[in-house]
Write a protein that holds these residues in place. Structure first.
Motif, mmCIF file in Angstrom:
data_model
loop_
_atom_site.group_PDB
_atom_site.id
_atom_site.type_symbol
_atom_site.label_atom_id
_atom_site.label_comp_id
_atom_site.label_asym_id
_atom_site.label_seq_id
_atom_site.Cartn_x
_atom_site.Cartn_y
_atom_site.Cartn_z
ATOM 1 N N ALA A 103 42.258 34.801 34.693
ATOM 2 C CA ALA A 103 43.126 33.841 35.386
ATOM 3 C C ALA A 103 42.297 32.881 36.225
ATOM 4 O O ALA A 103 42.563 31.670 36.256
ATOM 5 C CB ALA A 103 44.134 34.590 36.254
ATOM 6 N N ARG A 104 41.299 33.403 36.890
ATOM 7 C CA ARG A 104 40.412 32.549 37.690
ATOM 8 C C ARG A 104 39.717 31.518 36.795
ATOM 9 O O ARG A 104 39.608 30.332 37.153
ATOM 10 C CB ARG A 104 39.399 33.424 38.427
ATOM 11 C CG ARG A 104 38.332 32.665 39.230
ATOM 12 C CD ARG A 104 37.017 32.642 38.466
ATOM 13 N NE ARG A 104 35.948 31.947 39.159
ATOM 14 C CZ ARG A 104 34.876 32.521 39.653
ATOM 15 N NH1 ARG A 104 34.714 33.826 39.541
ATOM 16 N NH2 ARG A 104 33.943 31.802 40.232
ATOM 17 N N GLU A 105 39.258 31.952 35.628
ATOM 18 C CA GLU A 105 38.622 31.016 34.693
ATOM 19 C C GLU A 105 39.608 29.938 34.259
ATOM 20 O O GLU A 105 39.219 28.799 33.993
ATOM 21 C CB GLU A 105 38.095 31.768 33.473
ATOM 22 C CG GLU A 105 36.883 32.646 33.756
ATOM 23 C CD GLU A 105 35.673 31.848 34.210
ATOM 24 O OE1 GLU A 105 35.452 30.742 33.666
ATOM 25 O OE2 GLU A 105 34.957 32.299 35.126
ATOM 26 N N GLY A 106 40.884 30.296 34.205
ATOM 27 C CA GLY A 106 41.911 29.333 33.817
ATOM 28 C C GLY A 106 42.398 28.459 34.951
ATOM 29 O O GLY A 106 43.225 27.569 34.741
ATOM 30 N N GLY A 107 41.919 28.723 36.174
ATOM 31 C CA GLY A 107 42.295 27.895 37.309
ATOM 32 C C GLY A 107 43.411 28.455 38.160
ATOM 33 O O GLY A 107 44.102 27.699 38.854
ATOM 34 N N LEU A 108 43.578 29.784 38.165
ATOM 35 C CA LEU A 108 44.654 30.416 38.925
ATOM 36 C C LEU A 108 44.087 31.583 39.728
ATOM 37 O O LEU A 108 43.378 32.437 39.190
ATOM 38 C CB LEU A 108 45.737 30.939 37.979
ATOM 39 C CG LEU A 108 46.905 31.697 38.614
ATOM 40 C CD1 LEU A 108 47.802 30.739 39.413
ATOM 41 C CD2 LEU A 108 47.719 32.434 37.559
ATOM 42 N N LEU A 109 44.416 31.638 41.014
ATOM 43 C CA LEU A 109 44.029 32.759 41.862
ATOM 44 C C LEU A 109 45.242 33.657 42.093
ATOM 45 O O LEU A 109 46.297 33.189 42.531
ATOM 46 C CB LEU A 109 43.495 32.273 43.210
ATOM 47 C CG LEU A 109 42.315 31.301 43.194
ATOM 48 C CD1 LEU A 109 41.845 31.026 44.627
ATOM 49 C CD2 LEU A 109 41.172 31.835 42.344
ATOM 50 N N ILE A 110 45.096 34.951 41.789
ATOM 51 C CA ILE A 110 46.122 35.946 42.052
ATOM 52 C C ILE A 110 45.460 37.125 42.766
ATOM 53 O O ILE A 110 44.253 37.138 42.972
ATOM 54 C CB ILE A 110 46.815 36.424 40.748
ATOM 55 C CG1 ILE A 110 45.777 36.964 39.742
ATOM 56 C CG2 ILE A 110 47.635 35.301 40.134
ATOM 57 C CD1 ILE A 110 46.381 37.555 38.491
ATOM 58 N N GLY A 111 46.250 38.117 43.128
ATOM 59 C CA GLY A 111 45.715 39.304 43.765
ATOM 60 C C GLY A 111 45.948 40.535 42.910
ATOM 61 O O GLY A 111 46.492 40.451 41.809
ATOM 62 N N LYS A 112 45.529 41.679 43.424
ATOM 63 C CA LYS A 112 45.811 42.931 42.745
ATOM 64 C C LYS A 112 46.015 44.025 43.779
ATOM 65 O O LYS A 112 45.662 43.896 44.944
ATOM 66 C CB LYS A 112 44.701 43.306 41.761
ATOM 67 C CG LYS A 112 43.329 43.491 42.384
ATOM 68 C CD LYS A 112 42.297 43.877 41.325
ATOM 69 C CE LYS A 112 40.918 44.056 41.965
ATOM 70 N NZ LYS A 112 39.918 44.550 40.998
ATOM 71 N N GLY A 113 46.617 45.122 43.343
ATOM 72 C CA GLY A 113 46.895 46.244 44.232
ATOM 73 C C GLY A 113 47.481 47.387 43.429
ATOM 74 O O GLY A 113 47.268 47.486 42.221
ATOM 75 N N GLY A 114 48.240 48.238 44.095
ATOM 76 C CA GLY A 114 48.857 49.366 43.410
ATOM 77 C C GLY A 114 48.253 50.681 43.821
ATOM 78 O O GLY A 114 47.097 50.749 44.263
ATOM 79 N N GLY A 115 49.030 51.740 43.676
ATOM 80 C CA GLY A 115 48.602 53.067 44.092
ATOM 81 C C GLY A 115 47.700 53.769 43.110
ATOM 82 O O GLY A 115 47.297 54.903 43.333
ATOM 83 N N HIS A 116 47.396 53.143 41.985
ATOM 84 C CA HIS A 116 46.564 53.770 40.952
ATOM 85 C C HIS A 116 45.308 52.921 40.749
ATOM 86 O O HIS A 116 45.078 52.354 39.691
ATOM 87 C CB HIS A 116 47.343 53.937 39.651
ATOM 88 C CG HIS A 116 48.557 54.799 39.784
ATOM 89 N ND1 HIS A 116 48.505 56.171 39.694
ATOM 90 C CD2 HIS A 116 49.842 54.493 40.054
ATOM 91 C CE1 HIS A 116 49.716 56.674 39.878
ATOM 92 N NE2 HIS A 116 50.547 55.679 40.100
ATOM 93 N N ASN A 117 44.503 52.813 41.806
ATOM 94 C CA ASN A 117 43.235 52.087 41.749
ATOM 95 C C ASN A 117 43.400 50.626 41.343
ATOM 96 O O ASN A 117 42.664 50.103 40.510
ATOM 97 C CB ASN A 117 42.262 52.795 40.791
ATOM 98 C CG ASN A 117 41.903 54.175 41.283
ATOM 99 O OD1 ASN A 117 41.622 54.368 42.460
ATOM 100 N ND2 ASN A 117 41.934 55.156 40.394
ATOM 101 N N SER A 118 44.410 49.981 41.901
ATOM 102 C CA SER A 118 44.613 48.540 41.719
ATOM 103 C C SER A 118 44.867 48.159 40.274
ATOM 104 O O SER A 118 44.115 47.394 39.664
ATOM 105 C CB SER A 118 43.414 47.759 42.281
ATOM 106 O OG SER A 118 43.300 47.950 43.669
ATOM 107 N N SER A 119 45.957 48.669 39.728
ATOM 108 C CA SER A 119 46.342 48.343 38.359
ATOM 109 C C SER A 119 47.509 47.369 38.311
ATOM 110 O O SER A 119 48.098 47.150 37.251
ATOM 111 C CB SER A 119 46.715 49.617 37.594
ATOM 112 O OG SER A 119 47.792 50.283 38.237
ATOM 113 N N VAL A 120 47.859 46.773 39.455
ATOM 114 C CA VAL A 120 48.994 45.845 39.529
ATOM 115 C C VAL A 120 48.487 44.468 39.947
ATOM 116 O O VAL A 120 47.764 44.334 40.934
ATOM 117 C CB VAL A 120 50.049 46.340 40.534
ATOM 118 C CG1 VAL A 120 51.214 45.351 40.617
ATOM 119 C CG2 VAL A 120 50.557 47.722 40.159
#
Length: 456
Positions: free
Chosen positions: A381-398
């Protein structure tokens, strides 16, 4: 960037996480876009962890900061502070808490710290109920009540914490139940837990779990919990650090999805209200807020500059109905994303409310979380020009999608298209790798996994 990254590693802690294989330095922003030091432009769908709530470089906020800084930057709470009083008046009214008092801090962590101090002092107890998969901050006390092991580096705590079911609807032992059955089962679990304890101080809960991956219970769960809590005199703390100020679209506060219970006893907030300035705070009814029997001040909480920013930001948000925009644009965005990923094996679920959307990734054909896929999509996504985040209770799978609340429909469509392409790219790459591994065979894969120089 290599030089700055090396300098970062030389003087800052190893546990201070950075996104991306090649971390980026964001130099400036405008509206829903930011630029890095190499001149790359990105559509920002994470807003500095849900903190740039309205827009980057919002003129009304930057003007208020500049004008206040030209008058006085700092005085502390030992002196009357007009911007602090004015913002407290507005927050108290908006909170829905009767006879409310407001205390300002510099972060959500500090706000939750203060809420725990109030609850434990008011109830004369250090027992706290918290939700599984929760996150409430990085201080010693808030780490001690965090139910997400990825963000809890120590088991030591000044508090005795008991964890309750209910924050995650689609995983766990009650996931197969209907909403009504789910609520009933979680209430029964709470009743059973309270039957084995004495004098619990409070339940602290995020209406939508932020770091936990934008998970949430069915509407009404905390109203049902509240009936039980009230019978025991236990306080309810609603952690609105990520859900407040209209981000969920349907409500101004996350607790309002459980409105049958009325407002919480204590409400905490931070992040978005300052639009990047360091503001956190606690709202509680007067008898709870005033229960402390010692003097206190805040050196930086409620500073004139941050309060001026908060006032300008809140005014803009209300005058432009950004809650309504979050509902409209967020609703379109979540449906667009659900349609886009319908055929993808790596996507388990798209969930959320308003402009607070989570995309949970798994290994195709399984229910097993895939932090590897989440990390790869983040990069794509970053390569495509979009910044997002991640998280989740299973080692950041969301994947966490939370743009500024001024996001328009064309920007939502642009971001969704970039994210869709990133997801398909990662799924294709993983499928190709799986096919390659199948051709290679288990014996050669095992040999390949042995580090060079290792004797078998």
């Amino acid at each position: 960037m290599t030089d700055l990254h090396a300098r970062h590693q030389a003087v800052l802690p190893d546990w201070l996480a950075l996104y991306y294989d090649r971390p980026i330095e964001i130099t400036h922003g405008e509206g829903r876009h930011v630029w890095d030091a190499e001149g790359n432009r990105y559509l920002d769908f994470f807003g500095g962890i849900l903190t740039t709530m309205t827009a980057h470089a919002l003129p009304e906020v930057t003007k208020a900061i500049s004008e206040q800084a030209a008058r006085i930057v700092h005085s502390s709470t030992l002196y009357l502070d007009r911007p602090m009083v004015e913002l407290a008046e507005r927050v108290a009214t908006l909170s829905g808490i009767p006879d409310a008092r407001v205390f300002f801090t510099t972060s959500g962590t500090e706000a939750n710290d203060t809420a725990l101090l109030l609850a434990s002092s008011y109830r004369r107890s250090n027992q706290i109920l918290a939700m599984r998969n929760s996150y409430h901050g990085r201080s010693f006390s808030t780490v001690g009540i965090t139910g997400n092991s990825s963000w809890s580096p120590t088991s030591l705590s000044p508090l005795q914490t008991l964890y309750v079911h209910g924050g995650v609807r689609s995983r766990g032992p009650f996931a197969h139940l209907t909403d009504a059955e789910f609520i009933a089962a979680c209430v029964a679990d709470l009743e059973d837990l309270l039957g084995q304890t004495r004098n619990v101080a409070a339940l602290i809960a995020e209406p939508v779990q932020g770091v936990g991956g934008f998970t949430m219970p069915p509407d009404g769960l905390y109203a049902a919990f509240r009936e039980v809590l009230d019978r025991h005199g236990i306080l309810w703390i609603s952690d609105e650090v990520q859900t407040g100020w209209g981000r969920t679209g349907e409500h101004f506060w996350g607790w309002q999805a459980h409105a049958a219970s009325g407002p919480p006893d204590i409400l905490t907030f931070a992040k978005g209200i300052g639009n990047g300035m360091s503001i956190g705070g606690v709202v509680a009814r007067a008898e709870v807020m005033n229960c402390l029997d010692s003097n206190s001040i805040s050196t930086f909480g409620g500073s004139p500059v941050t309060m001026a920013a908060g006032l300008a930001n809140l005014t803009y948000l209300l005058e432009h109905d950004l809650q309504g925009n979050a509902r409209r644009v967020g609703g379109l965005l979540i449906e667009r994303l659900r349609a886009a990923v319908a055929g993808l094996g790596i996507v388990r679920e798209v969930r959320g409310r308003g402009l607070m959307i989570g995309i949970e990734l798994v290994k195709p054909g399984t229910d097993e979380p895939s932090p590897e896929a989440a990390a790869a999509v983040l990069e794509a996504a970053r390569e495509g020009g979009l910044l997002i985040g991640k998280g989740g209770g299973h080692n950041s799978s969301v994947l966490r999608v939370a743009p500024p609340l001024t996001l328009n429909i064309s920007e939502a469509e642009e971001g969704a298209a970039i994210l869709e392409a990133a997801l398909y790219t990662v799924e294709s790459a993983q499928a190709a790798q799986a096919a390659q591994d199948a051709r290679t065979g288990p014996s050669r894969r095992a040999a390949r996994s042995v580090p060079e120089g290792t004797h078998r």
